[in-house]
Write an enzyme that holds these catalytic residues in place. Structure first.
Site, mmCIF file in Angstrom:
data_model
loop_
_atom_site.group_PDB
_atom_site.id
_atom_site.type_symbol
_atom_site.label_atom_id
_atom_site.label_comp_id
_atom_site.label_asym_id
_atom_site.label_seq_id
_atom_site.Cartn_x
_atom_site.Cartn_y
_atom_site.Cartn_z
ATOM 1 C CB SER A 44 -0.888 0.022 1.249
ATOM 2 O OG SER A 44 -1.821 -1.013 1.198
ATOM 3 C CB SER A 56 -13.275 0.684 0.700
ATOM 4 O OG SER A 56 -12.332 0.745 -0.350
ATOM 5 C CG ASP A 102 -5.137 -6.964 2.293
ATOM 6 O OD1 ASP A 102 -6.261 -7.139 1.789
ATOM 7 O OD2 ASP A 102 -4.450 -5.947 2.069
ATOM 8 C CE LYS A 150 -10.399 -6.600 0.278
ATOM 9 N NZ LYS A 150 -10.061 -5.187 0.088
ATOM 10 N NE ARG A 198 -7.398 -12.426 -0.670
ATOM 11 C CZ ARG A 198 -6.661 -11.326 -0.647
ATOM 12 N NH1 ARG A 198 -6.902 -10.391 0.255
ATOM 13 N NH2 ARG A 198 -5.681 -11.165 -1.515
ATOM 14 N NE ARG A 245 -2.729 -9.683 0.765
ATOM 15 C CZ ARG A 245 -1.513 -9.130 0.786
ATOM 16 N NH1 ARG A 245 -0.488 -9.788 1.280
ATOM 17 N NH2 ARG A 245 -1.316 -7.904 0.307
HETATM 18 C C1 S3P Z 1 -5.613 -1.258 0.236
HETATM 19 C C2 S3P Z 1 -6.791 -1.290 0.902
HETATM 20 C C3 S3P Z 1 -7.511 -2.522 1.254
HETATM 21 C C4 S3P Z 1 -6.677 -3.775 1.000
HETATM 22 C C5 S3P Z 1 -5.854 -3.697 -0.234
HETATM 23 C C6 S3P Z 1 -4.942 -2.489 -0.203
HETATM 24 C C7 S3P Z 1 -4.963 0.043 -0.024
HETATM 25 O O1 S3P Z 1 -8.691 -2.584 0.513
HETATM 26 O O2 S3P Z 1 -7.488 -4.930 0.966
HETATM 27 O O3 S3P Z 1 -5.054 -4.858 -0.376
HETATM 28 O O4 S3P Z 1 -3.754 0.069 -0.287
HETATM 29 O O5 S3P Z 1 -5.654 1.066 0.073
HETATM 30 P P1 S3P Z 1 -10.009 -1.762 0.952
HETATM 31 O O6 S3P Z 1 -10.277 -0.811 -0.136
HETATM 32 O O7 S3P Z 1 -11.042 -2.831 1.122
HETATM 33 O O8 S3P Z 1 -9.746 -1.042 2.237
#
Ligand code: S3P
Length: 451
Positions: free
Chosen positions: A37, A182, A335, A362, A366, A407
């Protein structure tokens, strides 16, 4: 028959992992690759900044390379990455050039959603495409708020990629209430907000990872956070500012560390240290859950690196017990749920996961991938729409499909260490999206996973 099938798969260049039960403890210390991220955001903000930024510890996984490739296609010059070091010559907020190619985000949902926010604000047209898995993921969750800001962007008729974006002269600010917790949607709207004419605010129903907010500040861009009632908060940016180049040290990814946190918790007598891991409180749900299960996880040498908290994490084996995972913890461990399910399979008693429906959107669904995998290796599990119930006990072993999901592949590779017989995981090539040296580091710590 089985070996013919396996050979056919190998010949079609699919990667198969075999994880063999081990009899000795895990020991040693490793540094897992950079946070995915944070790496995406470091490439994005340094590209839009004025001046040259040096990034170290960058994840050189395919997901981040897709983001970097997109900026290069829009005229950003960058040297590297070599050993996690990347130098980016930012072009400024208005310096991107129209790409002559489709921008291929590969497997990376984060790249596609955050890039939508940036591209929706440009004066030129662009098209974001992805691989088979990404092409099935929901994108209206970003195109809807961006359209409300005046952007001209559309996903396909199913709301999936590709995303076609047409140029606009200006965006309107928005006050947006996220329909789900999110970080990707929050970040897409905030990044578009940097280009809007006024103040853009996003209210999240529950805390999600806040790397965008922290990194904006690191690049000298004000980003205000106001707590609402309970868990909710509102994050605001004023459009029209400038990002000032800076140097970023990307910590190791807690989501990659999680595989070894669980492995060392469930393999008797293990004690390992994971170095320089990001412990941002919006990411440490996995540690909270492991501790609730009776795990022994300690933070050593806590420090602050460029606005992100970091520690060396020591983890020792413990008999874990089943728990009810509270839904508030889900976005903070989103995650890591697949590997937490492996911990649950080794725990005494039942673990219940609820409020996790987002897991179905995802890199794979998952919930169903984990449920199917657990059943294949002999674990009792009940599937629910928004989670599952796992009865801990023995893992027997068997064949698992990764569902093209990095994952899922790594979670079951960890399970193989404590199974009665080996676990074979098909289709592991996507491990390279987030953890290219997973096998090497696993071997260094004492796991027996082969390709
Ligand atoms: C992420 C946010 C998460 C995560 C993803 C990376 C990010 O998703 O699952 O692998 O870098 O902003 P969400 O949008 O569900 O929070």
């Amino acid at each position: 028959m089985e070996s013919t099938e396996k050979l056919a798969k190998t010949m079609s260049h699919e990667l198969i992992y075999t994880s063999t039960p081990i009899s000795s403890a895990l020991t040693g210390s490793v540094r897992v690759p950079g946070d995915k991220s944070i790496s995406h955001r470091a490439v994005m903000l340094s590209s839009l900044a004025t001046g040259t930024s040096k990034i170290s510890g960058l994840l050189e996984g395919n997901d981040v390379l897709a983001t970097l490739g997109a900026f290069r296609a829009m005229g950003v010059e960058a040297e590297g990455p070599v050993n996690g070091e990347l130098t980016v010559h930012g072009v400024g907020m208005r310096g991107l050039q129209a790409p002559e190619i489709d921008l291929d985000m590969g497997n990376a949902g984060t790249a596609m959603r955050l890039m939508s926010g940036i591209l929706a604000a440009q004066q030129f047209a662009s098209k974001l495409v992805g691989d088979e898995s990404l092409s099935k993921r929901p994108m209206r969750r970003v195109t809807v708020p961006l359209t409300a800001m005046g952007a001209r962007c559309v996903a396909d008729e199913n709301g999936c990629p590709p995303i076609h974006i047409r140029g606009v002269d200006a965006l309107e600010p928005i006050d947006y209430k996220l329909p789900m917790a999110s970080a990707q949607i929050k970040s897409a709207v905030l990044l578009a907000g940097l280009f809007a004419d006024g103040r853009t605010s996003v209210t999240e129903p529950a805390p999600t990872r806040d790397h965008t907010e922290r990194m904006l500040r690191a690049f000298g861009y004000a980003c205000d956070v106001e707590a609402r009632n309970g868990l909710s908060s509102t994050i605001s940016v004023d459009g029209g500012g400038e990002l000032v180049a800076t140097n970023i040290d990307v910590p190791a990814d807690i989501s990659s560390a999680a595989f070894f946190l669980v492995a060392a918790s469930i393999i008797p007598e293990s004690k390992i240290i994971l170095n320089h891991v990001g412990i941002n409180p919006t990411r440490t749900g996995v540690i909270e859950i492991l501790r609730q299960m009776g795990g022994d996880v300690q933070f050593l040498n806590q420090r602050d690196i460029g606005g992100e908290p970091v520690a060396d994490i020591q983890v020792s084996a413990q008999q874990l017990k089943g728990v009810d995972i509270s839904p508030e913890l889900i976005p903070l461990a989103i995650d890591e749920i697949p590997v937490i399910c492996i911990a649950a399979a080794c725990a005494e008693g039942v673990t219940r996961i609820t409020g996790a429906e987002e897991l179905r959107h995802k890199e794979s669904d998952r919930i169903s991938a984990v449920v199917e995998g657990l059943r294949n290796v002999g674990v009792e599990v009940v599937e629910h729409k928004d989670g599952m119930e796992i009865t801990g006990g023995k893992i027997i072993g068997g064949d698992v499909e990764s569902a093209h999901d990095h994952r899922i592949a790594m979670a079951f590779a960890v399970a193989g260490a404590v199974a009665e017989q080996e676990i074979t995981i098909n289709d592991c090539q996507n491990v390279a999206t987030s953890f290219p040296n997973f096998i090497e580091l696993s071997t260094e710590l004492g796991l027996d996973i082969t390709i």
